[in-house]
Design a protein around this motif. Structure first.
Motif, short mmCIF file in Angstrom:
data_model
loop_
_atom_site.label_atom_id
_atom_site.label_comp_id
_atom_site.label_asym_id
_atom_site.label_seq_id
_atom_site.Cartn_x
_atom_site.Cartn_y
_atom_site.Cartn_z
N ASN A 95 0.83 -1.20 0.00
CA ASN A 95 0.00 0.00 0.00
C ASN A 95 0.87 1.26 0.00
OD1 ASN A 95 -2.61 -1.34 0.19
ND2 ASN A 95 -1.92 -1.98 2.23
N VAL A 96 2.04 1.14 0.60
CA VAL A 96 3.01 2.24 0.67
C VAL A 96 4.36 1.65 0.26
CG1 VAL A 96 4.19 3.84 2.25
CG2 VAL A 96 1.75 3.35 2.58
N ALA A 97 5.12 2.38 -0.55
CA ALA A 97 6.41 1.84 -0.99
C ALA A 97 7.46 2.00 0.11
CB ALA A 97 6.86 2.56 -2.25
N THR A 98 8.04 0.87 0.47
CA THR A 98 9.19 0.87 1.38
C THR A 98 9.89 -0.47 1.17
OG1 THR A 98 9.90 1.34 3.66
CG2 THR A 98 8.01 -0.14 3.41
N GLY A 99 11.02 -0.67 1.79
CA GLY A 99 11.70 -1.97 1.67
C GLY A 99 12.25 -2.20 0.28
N SER A 100 12.15 -3.45 -0.18
CA SER A 100 12.87 -3.83 -1.40
C SER A 100 12.46 -3.03 -2.64
CB SER A 100 12.71 -5.33 -1.66
OG SER A 100 11.39 -5.64 -2.03
N ILE A 101 11.20 -2.63 -2.71
CA ILE A 101 10.75 -1.94 -3.94
C ILE A 101 11.43 -0.57 -4.09
CG2 ILE A 101 8.67 -0.83 -2.95
CD1 ILE A 101 7.25 -1.48 -5.60
N THR A 102 11.75 0.06 -2.97
CA THR A 102 12.36 1.39 -3.05
C THR A 102 13.78 1.27 -3.61
OG1 THR A 102 13.12 1.26 -0.76
CG2 THR A 102 11.00 2.33 -1.14
N LYS A 103 14.46 0.18 -3.21
CA LYS A 103 15.84 -0.02 -3.70
C LYS A 103 15.81 -0.49 -5.15
CE LYS A 103 17.32 -1.18 0.92
NZ LYS A 103 16.20 -1.85 1.59
N ARG A 104 14.88 -1.41 -5.43
CA ARG A 104 14.83 -2.02 -6.76
C ARG A 104 14.45 -1.01 -7.84
NH1 ARG A 104 10.10 -4.93 -7.24
NH2 ARG A 104 10.41 -5.68 -5.14
N LEU A 105 13.50 -0.11 -7.52
CA LEU A 105 12.97 0.77 -8.55
C LEU A 105 13.26 2.26 -8.29
CD1 LEU A 105 9.46 -0.93 -9.07
CD2 LEU A 105 11.56 -1.30 -10.37
#
Ligand code: 5GP
Length: 261
Positions: A95-105
């Protein structure tokens, strides 16, 4: 019900056979792991809290018609669940971007997503649970189109329900991981929710302060994991003991109960 031999041991749970071939016992360990097993520790009382929190959430989901594997909680660390064939995919809901998605994208941490985002990861520790697409899932027969469509519908209902449940107790549901399993009910192939839903598998932030009340306290060395999980349990109305009950006390209670059995 008789507890049989150990069938499987994972990072945070153990599965035991029972004298009923359709049912198994799920035992919640105190072990915590992160970064594909590179960081490990034992946190006394974590399993007790996750057992209670997961029972609470899965029972509530059952009441809104989300079929899941929970039969009943047996004691402080164990629950009886239906034996399913786990679909080898981790379904991540954001629902909120944090964790792996922030690094990946390269997405800014804390970005609120317009719609819930579902990601798929292959459940394979050796490969580090890599991100996969729906096309990969179909190409390698990890699941079928029909199953994925069913699962996606269930995921959106689960997410809506859980957002509301946590919002009501002052917690933001940032993201979480779900697993699903196959079984036959009355001769019919079904897909049901499996595994656990707890602060180990969700990111939960205090609505006002954004304080992390989940496993990121372990991953990021923030400390105070047990008080954070206890806080989640208390806010959900699971722990009714005195306000300063600690999971260590809960653990002691569990060992006293075991001796009495
Ligand atoms: P991320 O991809 O940002 O690391 O994780 C997204 C969400 O899924 C987080 O809530 C995280 O706790 C959960 N998650 C993803 N993979 C795993 C896993 O292998 N084990 C557990 N317990 N949670 C996971």
């Amino acid at each position: 019900m008789k507890k049989g031999k150990k069938l499987y041991e994972g990072k945070a749970k153990i599965i035991y056979a029972t004298n009923d071939k359709n049912l198994v016992i799920q035992y919640f360990k105190d072990d915590a792991t992160a970064f594909n097993n590179q960081k490990k520790s034992t946190i006394e009382g974590k399993g007790v809290l996750n057992n209670r929190i997961s029972e609470h959430i899965l029972s509530n989901l059952s009441q809104i018609g989300i079929k899941n594997h929970l039969v009943k909680r047996l004691n402080m660390r164990e629950q009886v669940i239906m034996l399913v064939e786990i679909i080898p995919i981790e379904f991540i809901v954001r629902n909120v971007a944090t964790g792996s998605i922030t690094k990946r994208l390269g997405i800014e941490d804390g970005t609120v997503l317009k719609e819930p985002l579902i990601e798929y990861c292959l459940k394979d520790d050796k490969l580090g649970d890599p991100l996969i697409s729906e096309e990969h899932i179909l190409a390698f027969d990890w699941s079928t189109k029909k199953e994925i469509e069913k699962v996606k519908k269930m995921i959106l209902r689960i997410n809506d329900f859980m957002i509301g449940m946590f919002r009501g107790v002052g917690i933001k549901l940032i993201d979480f991981k779900l697993e699903f399993g196959r079984l036959k009910i009355d001769g019919k192939d079904e897909v049901i929710l499996a595994d656990e839903i707890s602060p180990d598998t969700c990111r939960l932030w205090d609505s006002i302060t954004d304080k992390k009340l989940d496993k990121d306290r372990f991953r990021k060395n923030l400390g105070d994991l047990i008080p954070a999980y206890t806080e989640v349990a208390k806010r959900l109305g699971i722990l009714h003991e005195q306000s300063n009950v600690s999971a260590v006390n809960v653990t002691k209670l569990s060992s006293i109960k075991r001796k009495q059995q």
